[in-house]
Motif scaffolding. Sequence first.
Motif, short mmCIF file in Angstrom:
data_model
loop_
_atom_site.label_atom_id
_atom_site.label_comp_id
_atom_site.label_asym_id
_atom_site.label_seq_id
_atom_site.Cartn_x
_atom_site.Cartn_y
_atom_site.Cartn_z
N LEU A 109 -3.87 -4.11 -10.07
CA LEU A 109 -3.85 -2.83 -9.33
C LEU A 109 -3.55 -1.65 -10.39
O LEU A 109 -4.20 -0.58 -10.15
CB LEU A 109 -2.81 -2.78 -8.25
CG LEU A 109 -2.34 -1.48 -7.33
CD1 LEU A 109 -3.84 -1.03 -6.79
CD2 LEU A 109 -1.25 -1.52 -6.46
N PHE B 100 -11.84 -1.10 -4.33
CA PHE B 100 -11.01 -1.81 -4.75
C PHE B 100 -11.53 -3.15 -5.16
O PHE B 100 -12.29 -4.04 -4.12
CB PHE B 100 -9.88 -1.83 -3.48
CG PHE B 100 -8.75 -2.81 -3.86
CD1 PHE B 100 -7.88 -2.23 -4.81
CD2 PHE B 100 -8.49 -4.17 -3.24
CE1 PHE B 100 -6.70 -2.99 -5.26
CE2 PHE B 100 -7.55 -4.87 -3.68
CZ PHE B 100 -6.51 -4.36 -4.46
N ALA C 267 2.72 1.43 -3.47
CA ALA C 267 1.68 1.98 -4.52
C ALA C 267 1.46 3.42 -4.16
O ALA C 267 1.37 4.21 -5.27
CB ALA C 267 0.46 1.15 -4.33
N THR D 110 0.79 -1.22 -0.10
CA THR D 110 0.10 -0.03 -0.11
C THR D 110 0.77 1.13 -0.27
O THR D 110 0.88 2.13 -0.75
CB THR D 110 -0.99 0.01 1.27
OG1 THR D 110 -1.76 -1.15 0.90
CG2 THR D 110 -1.90 1.31 1.27
N ILE E 132 -9.64 2.58 -3.56
CA ILE E 132 -8.95 3.58 -4.11
C ILE E 132 -9.28 4.94 -4.20
O ILE E 132 -10.42 5.12 -4.87
CB ILE E 132 -8.31 3.00 -5.64
CG1 ILE E 132 -7.70 1.36 -5.68
CG2 ILE E 132 -7.49 3.99 -6.40
CD1 ILE E 132 -7.52 0.96 -7.01
N GLN F 248 -10.30 -6.98 -5.64
CA GLN F 248 -9.36 -7.73 -5.36
C GLN F 248 -8.93 -8.84 -6.65
O GLN F 248 -7.86 -9.47 -6.78
CB GLN F 248 -9.25 -8.81 -4.33
CG GLN F 248 -9.43 -7.89 -2.84
CD GLN F 248 -9.11 -8.41 -1.51
OE1 GLN F 248 -8.39 -9.51 -1.95
NE2 GLN F 248 -9.02 -7.94 -0.62
N GLN G 54 -6.78 -0.57 -12.07
CA GLN G 54 -7.73 0.14 -11.14
C GLN G 54 -7.34 1.75 -10.73
O GLN G 54 -8.06 2.61 -10.76
CB GLN G 54 -7.81 -0.68 -9.64
CG GLN G 54 -8.51 -1.99 -10.02
CD GLN G 54 -8.74 -2.70 -8.57
OE1 GLN G 54 -9.42 -2.29 -7.97
NE2 GLN G 54 -8.24 -3.77 -8.46
N MET H 248 -4.48 3.63 -1.84
CA MET H 248 -5.28 2.56 -1.56
C MET H 248 -5.55 2.34 -0.21
O MET H 248 -4.55 2.40 0.76
CB MET H 248 -4.69 1.31 -2.32
CG MET H 248 -5.47 0.04 -2.15
SD MET H 248 -4.89 -1.45 -2.97
CE MET H 248 -3.56 -1.72 -1.94
#
Length: 126
Positions: free
Chosen positions: A55, A49, A17, A14, A106, A51, A58, A96
């Motif tokens: 990533l 978000f 990112a 996290t 997000i 799963q 998104q 995120m």
Amino acid sequence: MIATRFCAAATILTFAASAVFAQTALPRNVTIPEGYITVQSSMSLSLPFDQGAQLDEQVQKAQKALYNIASRNCSVVVETIAEDCKITGITNNVDMQRGNNRDGFISVRGQISMAIKLKPSMQGSK
């Protein structure tokens, strides 16, 4: 033990990112035309978000949503207070967030800078 390692890995991901996807405009010398003023607008939105999705896909979806809103910002300004509007800069920051039940979102925040020429009815007496 495995759950602790997973939580630690998720936390590191996290933060990584957030740092990777944060974008900030560098200071620029933007010349504002004669008779124009600068206006800034901040916006923020959150998307759930998923799963099961990548990533980066998104993050791009969140950024596109922000840019779509920003692209219509000048239209709103022209409909209300301005004769003309030019976008002079946009910044965005994506991160995120995960909740305790693994649901997360997000979040994307941005700022749009514009140069606008006010309608004569909006200009103060000089």
